[in-house]
Design an enzyme around this catalytic site. Sequence first.
Site, PDB file in Angstrom:
ATOM      1  N   GLY A 451       0.770  -1.215   0.038  1.00 22.78           N
ATOM      2  CA  GLY A 451      -0.082  -0.167  -0.090  1.00 22.78           C
ATOM      3  C   GLY A 451       0.845   1.176  -0.006  1.00 22.78           C
ATOM      4  N   SER A 452       0.512   2.233   0.739  1.00 21.14           N
ATOM      5  CA  SER A 452       0.931   3.832   0.513  1.00 21.14           C
ATOM      6  C   SER A 452       2.490   3.686   1.108  1.00 21.14           C
ATOM      7  CB  SER A 452       0.042   4.401   1.463  1.00 21.14           C
ATOM      8  OG  SER A 452      -1.246   4.706   1.017  1.00 21.14           O
ATOM      9  N   THR A 453       2.756   2.833   2.022  1.00 19.12           N
ATOM     10  CA  THR A 453       4.245   2.785   2.453  1.00 19.12           C
ATOM     11  C   THR A 453       5.190   2.566   1.402  1.00 19.12           C
ATOM     12  OG1 THR A 453       4.277   0.368   2.872  1.00 19.12           O
ATOM     13  CG2 THR A 453       3.915   1.966   4.557  1.00 19.12           C
TER      14      THR A 453
END
Length: 745
Positions: A451-453
Amino acid sequence: MSTPRQPSGGSGNGRRQPPKGAAPRAAAPRGQSAGKAQPAKGQPAKGQPAKGQPAKGQPVKGQSVKGQPAKGQPAKGQPAKAAAARTPRAPQQRRPEGRPPARSQAAVRPRRPQRPKALRLAEPKRRLRVITVVMSLVFSVFAGRLVQLQLLDSDALAADANTNRYLNIPITAERGSITSSDGVALAATVDAYDITADPAMFTPAATGIPDAPEQAAALLSPILGVPKDKIAADLHTPKTRYKRLAAQQTPATKSQISDLKAGLEKQAGSRTCQAQKRQLTKAADQGGRTRVDNECANPLAGVFNRETQKRIYPADGLAANLVGFVNGEGEGAGGLELQYQKQLAGKDGHSSYAQAGGRLVPTAGGSMDPAVPGTDVKLTINRDIQWAAQRALTDQVANSGAEKGYVVVQDVKTGQVLAMATAPGFNPNDLSTAKQSQMGNAALVDAYEPGSTAKLMTLGAVLDTGKATWDTKVTVPYPLVRAGQQFKDDVVHNTWYLTLAGVLAKSSNIGTIEAMETLGDGDQLKANQILDSYMRKFGVAQPTGLNFPGETAGKLKKPEDLVASEKYNTSFGQGPMQMNALQATSVYSTIANGGVRVAPSIVQGTTSPDGKYTATPPGEQTRVVSEETAKTLTSMLESVVDDEQGTGGKAAIPGYRVAGKTGTANRGAANGVGYDGYTASFIGFAPADAPRYTVSCTLQGPVNGHFGGQLCGPVFKQVMEFTLKTMQVPPSGSEAPNLPVEWKP
């Protein structure tokens, strides 16, 4: 010449008349024919010599026959006494009283005496010759048998004798220990005992009872916790001289069996029982027995114990998913116990000794090949930090209702892993309570869409290639249509006017896609190829180098194979890309280390049996982005935590500058088709002005919330704060730059 017949008388009856003056003839005895002439009393019968006359063929007294010595004279070559003993005596006629013997009317001519047969003695030489031949044959048979036993069959017979007399007992090498970075044992070996048996000592002939295996199994089963049928089956193998009934038993169990065996042996040694045993060797018609009473049998006579080791885990479940466990044979079956099985196990030895009746014969000799202890493995794991990570994670998994979670703590300079926690965990001291799904190390085994990491890698590529700067203005519409699909942010919004730092702070998927497109200058394939190269340098879809059992390298689809939406969603960590928790942590450690990736490690070094310590070589270093890019990204990550519009405010630590990123991703379904639930995460490092440690938190399938900042931010704060204090890291000496996240059109 025969004696002249008497003249017949004048009797008319034809009977012979006695001579004149002779005594009247006596009547014939009853049963004797009267018609036959009987000698008068005192007269010799026909053919018998008169008294004083030699019989026919017998020599006259005092005379010798030709070739025969006279009476009283020894024969030639014989002693006198022997000759006298062999001289025949004339029969003595009893003379009637008052009547002189009758004399024949004619002189009797003596007959030539018959020569008696001489006794022939055996020849000594012949007898000696026969005895010598017989004895030679006997000794030849003996000698042949000795040659066969001593020369021809000696090896085979010796081997058979040793098989029955000598026992070969394996000696288990002491397994090496696994310790934390401060040398405290996480896995150690203590004294234990294997309960063994000699099945040949459980036969009816050896025990005197027909069901010795069953009786022994009934006694041992409740003590060892092994089914009776299994024990009995092991004891019903008389051709096998060694069976291990139970492994790694405690000293208390060993003592219990030894006491029980001693009691039975004492009972079986009574006089009554000894008498019964002697009767076993006798036939039934001689008062023999076919078995002894149960009270006189010792079914445990063939049960022994062998000193060995038992693997224990003093800290119970601390780092259990990393350390692993051993199976019933004492061999590594999971985690580092399995990975370093060869080094930890050492080399087993063996001993051979003579036994009689199950007891050692000290004077019969034997042999021993000593065991070589295993190597000790020292980890980079800090016990205290590991404990703090497991506690914080376990609590949050329970609070969020997540299926599982993992926390990783890494030293950004060395790449060493200080903690690797998973929840739920297990206790390797009691595997009976553990589920199969809990016994692996999910932080290395699970591959998930980060995801966003992952946006850090995309913006890092944009900055490092010079396509943008932290303050580049980005217009973020809602939604964004690409490849016929709508892309959205986690919240519905009007058009945002963000800086590149603001795109990262507000975790905008749309802004990240727009930034990624600049890499190709309008060529999407080129943009995907550049992003792919940076992601792989960061470690995506690359082995970590730990070689941990079951570890996944993740997945990253080649740019040429991307289709439709896959060309865009990889930029924000979704779609055809997957990572494990350590890989994701290493991405942030790379930025914290000035853009240099250091290969992670969990083993600090090993100590061989001779005491020599060998340190693990430093991890390989790879430059991923420039130092300037790394500093810019660090400042941008601080905005995620410190800015009011940032998503990571719950990760802030008073007194320390923190750089980090939240992650909220759709979780791939278990069957690999579509999505099911969420993956919440937060990864950051501190102090941001002088980075020392990186901490990552990941929760899989939470139900009480799903945003990474809300669920994993607090876990990060708790673990990082504890780590900084434990490692005595001083607080930050400066304020965060607070980069602007928005711009006004």
